[in-house]
Scaffold this motif. Structure first.
Motif, short mmCIF file in Angstrom:
data_model
loop_
_atom_site.label_atom_id
_atom_site.label_comp_id
_atom_site.label_asym_id
_atom_site.label_seq_id
_atom_site.Cartn_x
_atom_site.Cartn_y
_atom_site.Cartn_z
N ASP A 38 80.26 -12.16 15.57
CA ASP A 38 79.52 -13.40 15.56
C ASP A 38 78.13 -13.16 16.15
N ARG A 39 77.13 -13.77 15.52
CA ARG A 39 75.75 -13.64 15.99
C ARG A 39 75.11 -15.01 16.06
N LEU A 40 74.24 -15.19 17.04
CA LEU A 40 73.47 -16.41 17.16
C LEU A 40 72.15 -16.19 16.42
N LEU A 60 71.94 -16.48 26.88
CA LEU A 60 71.96 -16.08 25.47
C LEU A 60 70.59 -16.19 24.80
N ILE A 73 70.91 -11.67 22.88
CA ILE A 73 72.14 -10.88 22.68
C ILE A 73 72.26 -10.48 21.23
N GLU A 75 75.39 -9.54 19.83
CA GLU A 75 76.69 -10.04 19.37
C GLU A 75 77.22 -11.03 20.38
N ILE A 76 77.90 -12.05 19.90
CA ILE A 76 78.52 -13.03 20.78
C ILE A 76 79.94 -12.57 21.07
N ASP A 77 80.22 -12.27 22.32
CA ASP A 77 81.58 -11.89 22.67
C ASP A 77 82.41 -13.16 22.87
N SER A 80 81.36 -15.52 25.61
CA SER A 80 80.08 -16.21 25.44
C SER A 80 80.11 -17.25 24.33
N ARG A 81 81.17 -17.27 23.54
CA ARG A 81 81.23 -18.18 22.39
C ARG A 81 81.06 -19.65 22.79
N ALA A 84 77.40 -20.25 23.26
CA ALA A 84 76.69 -20.22 21.98
C ALA A 84 76.92 -21.53 21.23
N ILE A 98 75.55 -20.11 14.16
CA ILE A 98 76.35 -18.92 14.45
C ILE A 98 76.76 -18.31 13.14
#
Length: 106
Positions: A38-40, A60, A73, A75-77, A80-81, A84, A98
């Motif tokens: 997942d990416r923001l 973030l 960031i 990648e969203i771990d 951190s979701r 985000a 996302i």
């Protein structure tokens, strides 16, 4: 401070351990294709610099000196979701989303 590359479109975080723009871009492209990542993503053309997302998720994202949003960031771990998600919900102009890469079945 993290570096970003690209034009006024979507800003993409490039880790500081890279060896230059070309290597960084190649490394980033290989990361983008990894499954279940997942990416923001920020739409800079839509972002108006209110900073509500930064207040919701300061670890973030941040606004730079020109009031442009920078994603800090790659990648969203899973931990951190929630942050985000809060940043996406806080944006009054829907400039954040996302992106989820999921593997395709063959």
């Amino acid at each position: 401070m993290p570096r970003t590359y690209g034009c006024r479109g979507n800003h993409t975080f490039i880790p500081d351990d890279s060896t230059g723009p070309r290597k960084s871009a190649e490394k980033h492209r290989s990361q983008m294709s990894s499954p279940d990542v997942d990416r923001l993503i920020v739409d800079s053309g839509r972002c108006e610099g209110y900073g509500l997302c930064e207040q919701a998720a300061p670890d973030l994202v941040h606004l730079n000196d020109e009031d442009e949003l920078v994603v800090d960031i790659g990648e969203i771990d899973p931990d951190s979701r929630p942050l985000a998600d809060a940043a996406v919900r806080a944006c009054p102009v829907a400039a954040l989303r996302i992106q989820t890469n999921t593997p395709t079945s063959t």
